[in-house]
Write a protein that holds these residues in place. Structure first.
Motif, PDB file in Angstrom:
ATOM      1  N   GLN A  87     -21.914  -1.464   4.071  1.00 28.40           N
ATOM      2  CA  GLN A  87     -22.468  -2.743   4.514  1.00 28.40           C
ATOM      3  C   GLN A  87     -21.637  -3.904   3.986  1.00 28.40           C
ATOM      4  O   GLN A  87     -21.388  -4.876   4.705  1.00 28.40           O
ATOM      5  N   LEU A  88     -21.170  -3.805   2.760  1.00 26.90           N
ATOM      6  CA  LEU A  88     -20.300  -4.837   2.190  1.00 26.90           C
ATOM      7  C   LEU A  88     -19.054  -5.020   3.049  1.00 26.90           C
ATOM      8  O   LEU A  88     -18.679  -6.146   3.400  1.00 26.90           O
ATOM      9  N   ILE A  89     -18.410  -3.913   3.397  1.00 25.04           N
ATOM     10  CA  ILE A  89     -17.192  -3.982   4.214  1.00 25.04           C
ATOM     11  C   ILE A  89     -17.511  -4.534   5.605  1.00 25.04           C
ATOM     12  O   ILE A  89     -16.767  -5.353   6.145  1.00 25.04           O
ATOM     13  N   ALA A  90     -18.634  -4.106   6.181  1.00 25.30           N
ATOM     14  CA  ALA A  90     -19.036  -4.618   7.498  1.00 25.30           C
ATOM     15  C   ALA A  90     -19.278  -6.124   7.430  1.00 25.30           C
ATOM     16  O   ALA A  90     -18.902  -6.867   8.354  1.00 25.30           O
ATOM     17  N   ASN A  91     -19.873  -6.593   6.337  1.00 21.52           N
ATOM     18  CA  ASN A  91     -20.114  -8.032   6.173  1.00 21.52           C
ATOM     19  C   ASN A  91     -18.807  -8.810   6.051  1.00 21.52           C
ATOM     20  O   ASN A  91     -18.673  -9.902   6.610  1.00 21.52           O
ATOM     21  N   LEU A  92     -17.844  -8.255   5.319  1.00 18.92           N
ATOM     22  CA  LEU A  92     -16.543  -8.917   5.197  1.00 18.92           C
ATOM     23  C   LEU A  92     -15.832  -8.973   6.552  1.00 18.92           C
ATOM     24  O   LEU A  92     -15.251  -9.998   6.915  1.00 18.92           O
TER      25      LEU A  92
END
Length: 131
Positions: free
Chosen positions: A52-57
């Protein structure tokens, strides 16, 4: 050896450099197979919070109208690095996360603070348990 199913598979016709020994086996080179196994077995890549962190970035990059190439140029990195991170083929270390967050006009502390606690962390956190 086949990369996902049969540990006795020796590849096509006993050639371990490829795997097309069964009807369901797609030809996969050893290097590709090793990369897939690493990606699927590294704990961080399986963690929904990391994905999710990577998707948000990636969403923030798109929101800014920035291409992977432009982000890479801003960071002094190759576009392929950004692509591999966004595809989950490469895991970020904390310094890289900070650099990318800043390049995307985000506060790295807020990015990290937004990551939910792991269930195990919540169970032993005295503030959460009321101890």
């Amino acid at each position: 050896m086949h990369w996902f199913a049969d540990s006795n598979c020796a590849g096509a016709f006993g050639n371990p450099s490829t795997s097309a020994c069964h009807s369901f086996c797609a030809p996969v080179k050893l290097a590709d197979r090793a990369r897939m196994v690493r990606r699927l077995t590294t704990p961080g890549f399986r963690d929904d919070r990391y994905r999710q962190l990577i998707a948000n970035l990636a969403a923030r990059r798109a929101e800014l109208g920035m291409s992977q190439q432009q982000l890479g140029d801003k960071l002094g990195l190759h576009r392929q690095f950004i692509s591999r991170v966004e595809l989950g083929e490469r895991r970020l270390d904390v310094v890289e996360l900070v650099d990318i967050a800043r390049a995307l006009d985000l506060d790295p502390a807020e990015v990290v603070a937004a990551i939910p606690l792991d269930r195990r962390s919540q169970a032993i956190n005295p503030q959460e348990t009321g101890s």
